[in-house]
Design an enzyme around this catalytic site. Structure first.
Site, PDB file in Angstrom:
ATOM      1  N   THR A  77      64.118   6.052  32.747  1.00  0.00           N
ATOM      2  CA  THR A  77      63.919   6.078  31.294  1.00  0.00           C
ATOM      3  C   THR A  77      65.183   6.593  30.606  1.00  0.00           C
ATOM      4  O   THR A  77      66.117   7.066  31.242  1.00  0.00           O
ATOM      5  CB  THR A  77      62.720   6.948  30.903  1.00  0.00           C
ATOM      6  N   HIS A 136      57.609  18.112  30.435  1.00  0.00           N
ATOM      7  CA  HIS A 136      58.125  17.743  31.749  1.00  0.00           C
ATOM      8  C   HIS A 136      58.906  18.906  32.360  1.00  0.00           C
ATOM      9  O   HIS A 136      59.243  19.877  31.673  1.00  0.00           O
ATOM     10  CB  HIS A 136      59.044  16.519  31.655  1.00  0.00           C
ATOM     11  N   LYS A 140      64.361  17.188  33.986  1.00  0.00           N
ATOM     12  CA  LYS A 140      64.377  15.977  33.162  1.00  0.00           C
ATOM     13  C   LYS A 140      65.159  16.287  31.892  1.00  0.00           C
ATOM     14  O   LYS A 140      64.696  17.031  31.029  1.00  0.00           O
ATOM     15  CB  LYS A 140      62.955  15.518  32.823  1.00  0.00           C
ATOM     16  N   GLY A 146      60.145   8.320  28.346  1.00  0.00           N
ATOM     17  CA  GLY A 146      59.832   6.911  28.135  1.00  0.00           C
ATOM     18  C   GLY A 146      58.356   6.691  27.874  1.00  0.00           C
ATOM     19  O   GLY A 146      57.970   5.813  27.094  1.00  0.00           O
TER      20      GLY A 146
END
Length: 252
Positions: A77, A136, A140, A146
């Site tokens: 993503t 998250h 990340k 995404g």
């Protein structure tokens, strides 16, 4: 099925385990130490490549696979502004490509429920604001996820009162469409709030709020295995096909 794994981090290792469990052959693994081996010669004879890398490298990785005639499944993503270019290349070359922002079955059910709820609210003419949240793990770096963008797009496609999204992401350097404070958003914008903490695999929520009530859709991923399994199932689905596919095609 003879497969290549492009990106050998935590997801790549989970994908490898599931490929082996399901009787497939992991014929090529590409990671930061051997990126030069991602070429037509090393991809020759492989049925599919599964790509989970970084926003900076995904486009080139997928393009290399398509130009080599290798079917490719990607879940990276943070780069998808250029996704239509690769989808067009895939069609021109008669290749096969599968892209999803999230390979978890439950998340894809969430996408469908969200689109239907937004459509119902539109038909009723009800006045609801929409907020999206995503949490998250700290590794990340991109934001919003995404998955959160896909949720926002599901609202935008079905609810006329919303025309764009902005991202409230305190402390995240690589946030897109950043807004300094949720209060800075216009009534026609969807605020996506991004949080990075601990080792959280992924939590996503969509909240429809009116003056009188709140409807909330929420999904929590408990581990990365569900994502890896979905990617392998997508690779199995893609083998022998031509064209551009996504999770809606897999779930029909």
């Amino acid at each position: 099925m003879k497969a290549a794994i492009i990106g050998y981090g935590k997801m790549g290792r989970e994908i490898e385990k599931i490929l082996v469990e399901r009787g497939h052959d992991v014929a090529l693994v590409i990671d930061t130490g051997n990126t030069a081996e991602l070429d037509a010669a090393h991809l020759a004879g492989l049925d599919v490549a599964i790509e989970f890398t970084t926003p900076a490298t995904a486009y080139a990785n997928i393009r290399t696979c398509l130009e080599a005639g290798t079917a490719v499944v990607s879940g990276t993503t943070g780069w998808t502004g250029r996704l239509p270019e690769l989808q067009e290349l895939c069609r021109e070359r008669g290749g096969a490509m599968f892209y999803a922002s999230n390979y978890c079955l439950g998340v894809n059910l969430l996408f469908r429920l969200n689109r239907e709820l937004a459509s119902m609210i539109q038909r009723l003419g009800a006045a609801y604001d929409v907020r999206i949240g995503e949490v998250h793990h700290t590794q990340k770096k991109d934001a919003p996820s995404g998955t959160a963008i896909t949720l926002a797009e599901g609202v935008l496609d079905n609810l006329a009162s919303k025309t764009s999204w902005v991202n409230y992401a305190p402390g995240i350097e690589d946030a897109a469409n950043r807004v300094g404070d949720p209060a800075d958003a216009t009534p026609r914008q969807i605020v996506i709030e991004s949080v990075r903490e601990g080792s959280v695999p992924g939590i996503h929520s969509v909240c429809y709020q009116s003056e009188d009530d709140c409807l909330e859709l929420r999904h929590t991923i408990r581990n990365r295995r569900t994502l890896a399994l979905g990617a392998v199932v997508a690779a199995e689905f893609l083998c022998g096909k031509r064209g551009v596919y996504g999770m809606d095609d897999l779930m029909q």
